[in-house]
Enzyme design. Structure first.
Site, PDB file in Angstrom:
ATOM      1  N   GLU A 197       0.877  -1.166   0.000  1.00 26.11           N
ATOM      2  CA  GLU A 197       0.000   0.000   0.000  1.00 26.11           C
ATOM      3  C   GLU A 197       0.918   1.221   0.000  1.00 26.11           C
ATOM      4  OE1 GLU A 197      -2.676  -0.017   3.325  1.00 26.11           O
ATOM      5  OE2 GLU A 197      -3.392   2.000   2.861  1.00 26.11           O
ATOM      6  N   ARG A 247       5.277 -12.680   9.991  1.00 22.03           N
ATOM      7  CA  ARG A 247       5.963 -11.471   9.559  1.00 22.03           C
ATOM      8  C   ARG A 247       7.289 -11.353  10.306  1.00 22.03           C
ATOM      9  NH1 ARG A 247       3.921  -6.192   9.979  1.00 22.03           N
ATOM     10  NH2 ARG A 247       2.098  -6.881   8.884  1.00 22.03           N
ATOM     11  N   LYS A 255       4.072   0.967   9.865  1.00 20.86           N
ATOM     12  CA  LYS A 255       4.257   2.203   9.096  1.00 20.86           C
ATOM     13  C   LYS A 255       3.747   3.411   9.861  1.00 20.86           C
ATOM     14  CE  LYS A 255       3.055   0.174   5.045  1.00 20.86           C
ATOM     15  NZ  LYS A 255       2.359   0.123   3.779  1.00 20.86           N
TER      16      LYS A 255
HETATM   17  P1  ATP Z   1       1.776  -1.745   8.165  1.00 22.73           P
HETATM   18  O1  ATP Z   1       0.872  -2.708   8.884  1.00 22.73           O
HETATM   19  O2  ATP Z   1       2.965  -1.337   8.919  1.00 22.73           O
HETATM   20  O3  ATP Z   1       1.055  -0.611   7.522  1.00 22.73           O
HETATM   21  P2  ATP Z   1       1.428  -3.335   5.944  1.00 22.73           P
HETATM   22  O4  ATP Z   1       1.531  -4.784   6.149  1.00 22.73           O
HETATM   23  O5  ATP Z   1       0.065  -2.777   5.923  1.00 22.73           O
HETATM   24  O6  ATP Z   1       2.349  -2.594   6.976  1.00 22.73           O
HETATM   25  P3  ATP Z   1       1.667  -3.238   3.172  1.00 22.73           P
HETATM   26  O7  ATP Z   1       2.171  -2.173   2.298  1.00 22.73           O
HETATM   27  O8  ATP Z   1       0.223  -3.562   3.129  1.00 22.73           O
HETATM   28  O9  ATP Z   1       2.130  -2.886   4.629  1.00 22.73           O
HETATM   29  O10 ATP Z   1       2.519  -4.571   2.976  1.00 22.73           O
HETATM   30  C1  ATP Z   1       2.820  -5.126   1.741  1.00 22.73           C
HETATM   31  C2  ATP Z   1       3.183  -6.561   1.933  1.00 22.73           C
HETATM   32  O11 ATP Z   1       4.293  -6.663   2.833  1.00 22.73           O
HETATM   33  C3  ATP Z   1       2.060  -7.356   2.559  1.00 22.73           C
HETATM   34  O12 ATP Z   1       1.938  -8.551   1.816  1.00 22.73           O
HETATM   35  C4  ATP Z   1       2.505  -7.626   3.959  1.00 22.73           C
HETATM   36  O13 ATP Z   1       2.030  -8.857   4.427  1.00 22.73           O
HETATM   37  C5  ATP Z   1       4.019  -7.612   3.828  1.00 22.73           C
HETATM   38  N1  ATP Z   1       4.641  -7.218   5.076  1.00 22.73           N
HETATM   39  C6  ATP Z   1       4.461  -6.067   5.759  1.00 22.73           C
HETATM   40  N2  ATP Z   1       5.157  -6.054   6.902  1.00 22.73           N
HETATM   41  C7  ATP Z   1       5.836  -7.234   6.944  1.00 22.73           C
HETATM   42  C8  ATP Z   1       6.732  -7.836   7.877  1.00 22.73           C
HETATM   43  N3  ATP Z   1       7.092  -7.221   8.993  1.00 22.73           N
HETATM   44  N4  ATP Z   1       7.228  -9.062   7.586  1.00 22.73           N
HETATM   45  C9  ATP Z   1       6.875  -9.696   6.452  1.00 22.73           C
HETATM   46  N5  ATP Z   1       6.028  -9.194   5.544  1.00 22.73           N
HETATM   47  C10 ATP Z   1       5.502  -7.981   5.778  1.00 22.73           C
HETATM   48 MG    MG Z   2      -1.458  -3.502   4.802  1.00 24.14          MG
END
Ligand code: ATP
Ligand code: MG
Length: 559
Positions: free
Chosen positions: A39, A265, A275
């Protein structure tokens, strides 16, 4: 011990590799397609790197394709900056999406049609409750929810209202389109989740065309299906969403049914990764930006001097688990050292200088000596370093009353100046406060290059720079950004910010350093790895400490 990217031995194949092996063997799939779906609401962090390396890594291994898809259903102002940074980071990490760059917004029209399909099947309805009311009706983990009063609208009515939602007839937040599933489901995600909401926001790609935007749980699975994704890999928190993922695909009747597979994760000690929290660090000026070298962002790590290879090796080493766990930050730093040890050129820099005068070296003269750039890599070649009568050495490398175990410079003791000569300290000069201002020594002209023709041994080699030729550099030393091992778990993580995470110092570095064109990461011998900061300019070098030479938490060895 190190394995190059994804060259896992058969017995150590992780559970997702095994699932794919099975799917290819059974003929369920001929080739695979994965995706990384960020995102664009922040910069990528090391957790994303795990997901990127997993998805692109599998596509490389099997081989297949990996799509980069922006999940841009939540328009905000910064989108463009974030989109660009995400592309740059994925490329820098060494991956290539080729022609497979997509945006969820590319599918807005198709998604709208799928919503209409659901309405026609009586699987979706327009709900008039506001956000607060929806919450009240939802029930709790122990109590079922209640049906929304408009749940049984006719298909015609729903079709008309949904069209009006799209046409901008209603206020933001006043209506939603919801899936008609089960308000008593034990899985709260299945209690008639919202599929569309009204939100007047300018979208960077679709402009003002839409005032309704599809929700994540509706968009994500359908985007996967539209793109023909075979394996949709996501982190564990989406496990409870999987029944909804499957429901949407089944009920819309779209042909492709990707398999959602969850993995744990990445959590890192002394690090926050959400984020929202990273954004807070930026907005509250606790760090200097998303790419501050203390940030766990890819851009921060790049600026700090971490090689992409080190991050890929790290992602490989940590493997893939089905349960939450926390990885030690020290492991990431280990990977960084291991990679830089092979690739970083060595240079000399004196970080806490004291003057060394070689009293029997002719005044006003200098010579150039030859130094090896990287003992681990012959192709890195050699360079010249100037030597003269007055040098700088580290203050710590001298002791006036040295104990037995101190092998470096002390009165009467002979030591080697790296790549130069053997020198023997004869006396010191002090100021009124008793502080040493100069160390006087003599050199043996027969020992050029650092070895005595008579084979006599000297125990210690110290680094130095020529005082007249040395270049000044600003040194930015970084410590942990948090004083607490699991800041993410704390109620207010900001209370655990390390106030001393940045220490600015200076150093005298050999002049060659200022002529380096490929401004990557180098090693200052005996000190640590340092990366040129983009703040460097022609008359001021700025270095970020990437990592110290050794893990400071391990016991320092005497030299
Ligand atoms: P946040 O919750 O901090 O906003 P997010 O997971 O919403 O992070 P996205 O941009 O939606 O961020 O993530 C893109 C991809 O990265 C998703 O498939 C998510 O599962 C993966 N991802 C995000 N954080 C991690 C992590 N700490 N370890 C492994 N994969 C991750
Ligand atoms: Mg997300």
């Amino acid at each position: 011990m190190t394995k190059e990217d994804n060259q896992a031995e058969p017995e150590s194949r992780h559970f997702i590799q095994q699932i794919i092996d099975g799917d290819l063997e059974s003929g369920k799939h001929k080739t695979i397609t994965t995706r990384f779906p960020p995102e664009p609401n922040g910069y990528l962090h090391i957790g994303h790197a795990k997901s990127i390396c997993l998805n692109f890594g599998l596509a490389k291994e099997f081989p297949g394709k990996c799509h980069l898809r922006f999940d841009d259903t939540n328009p905000s102002k910064e989108d463009v900056e974030f989109v660009e940074s995400i592309k740059e980071d994925v490329k820098w990490l060494g991956w290539d999406w080729n022609d497979n760059l997509f945006h969820a917004s590319d599918y807005f029209e198709k998604l709208y049609d799928f919503a209409v399909t659901l309405i026609k099947k009586e699987k979706a309805y327009v709900c008039d409750l506001n956000a607060e009311e929806v919450r009240e009706y939802r029930g709790t983990l122990t109590e079922p929810g209640n049906d929304c009063p408009t749940r049984n609208r006719t298909v015609e009515e729903n079709l008309e209202l949904f069209q009006q939602m799209r046409d901008g007839v209603f206020e933001d937040g006043s209506k939603t389109l919801r899936a008609k599933i089960d308000m008593a489901s034990p899985n709260i995600n299945m209690r008639d989740p919202a599929l569309y909401r009204i939100r007047r926001a300018h979208h960077d790609r679709t402009g003002d065309k839409w005032c309704i935007y599809p929700m994540y749980d509706f968009t994500h699975c359908l985007s996967d299906a539209i793109e023909g994704i075979t394996h949709s890999l996501c982190s564990l928190e989406f496990q409870d969403h999987r029944p909804l993922y499957d429901w949407v695909i089944d009920e819309t009747g779209i042909e492709c049914h990707p398999q959602q597979i969850e993995f744990a994760r990445l959590n890192l000690s002394y690090t926050v990764m959400s984020k929202r929290k990273l954004r807070q660090l930026v907005e509250e000026n606790i760090v200097k930006g998303w790419d501050d070298p203390r940030m766990p962002t890819i851009s921060g790590m790049r600026r700090r001097g971490y090689p992409a290879q080190a991050i890929r090796n790290f992602c490989d080493k940590i493997g893939l688990a089905k349960r939450e766990n926390t990885i030690e930050l020290a492991l990431l730093e280990f990977c960084v050292r291991e990679s830089l040890n092979k690739t970083a050129n060595r240079h000399m820099g004196v970080f806490n200088p004291v003057k060394l005068v070689i009293t029997n070296y002719p005044e006003g003269e200098s010579e150039t000596l030859e130094a090896i750039n990287n003992p681990e890599d012959e192709t890195a070649g050699k360079r010249s370093i100037p030597f003269s009568r007055e040098l700088y050495i580290e203050r710590d490398d001298f002791m006036e009353d040295a104990p037995k175990k101190f092998f470096r410079m002390a009165p009467g003791r002979e030591v080697r100046l790296r790549y130069a000569y053997l020198v023997t300290c004869q006396s010191v000069v002090k100021d009124d406060a008793g502080e040493i201002t100069e160390i006087h020594c003599t050199y043996d002209p027969e020992t050029k290059g650092g070895n005595a023709p008579d084979g006599r041994k000297v125990k210690s080699t110290i680094h130095w720079v020529s005082a007249e030729h040395a270049v000044d550099a600003e040194i930015r030393n970084y410590e942990l950004l948090f004083t607490e091992e699991s800041p993410e778990a704390k109620e207010n993580f900001l209370e655990f910010v390390n106030k001393d995470s940045l220490n600015i110092g200076s150093a005298k570095v050999e002049p060659y350093v200022s002529t380096i064109e490929n401004k990557g990461t180098l090693q200052f011998e005996r000190i640590g790895y340092y990366a040129f900061d983009p703040d460097s300019h022609s008359d001021k070098l700025v270095f970020n400490r990437t990592v110290p030479l050794r893990d400071p938490s391990k016991k320092a060895k005497g030299k």
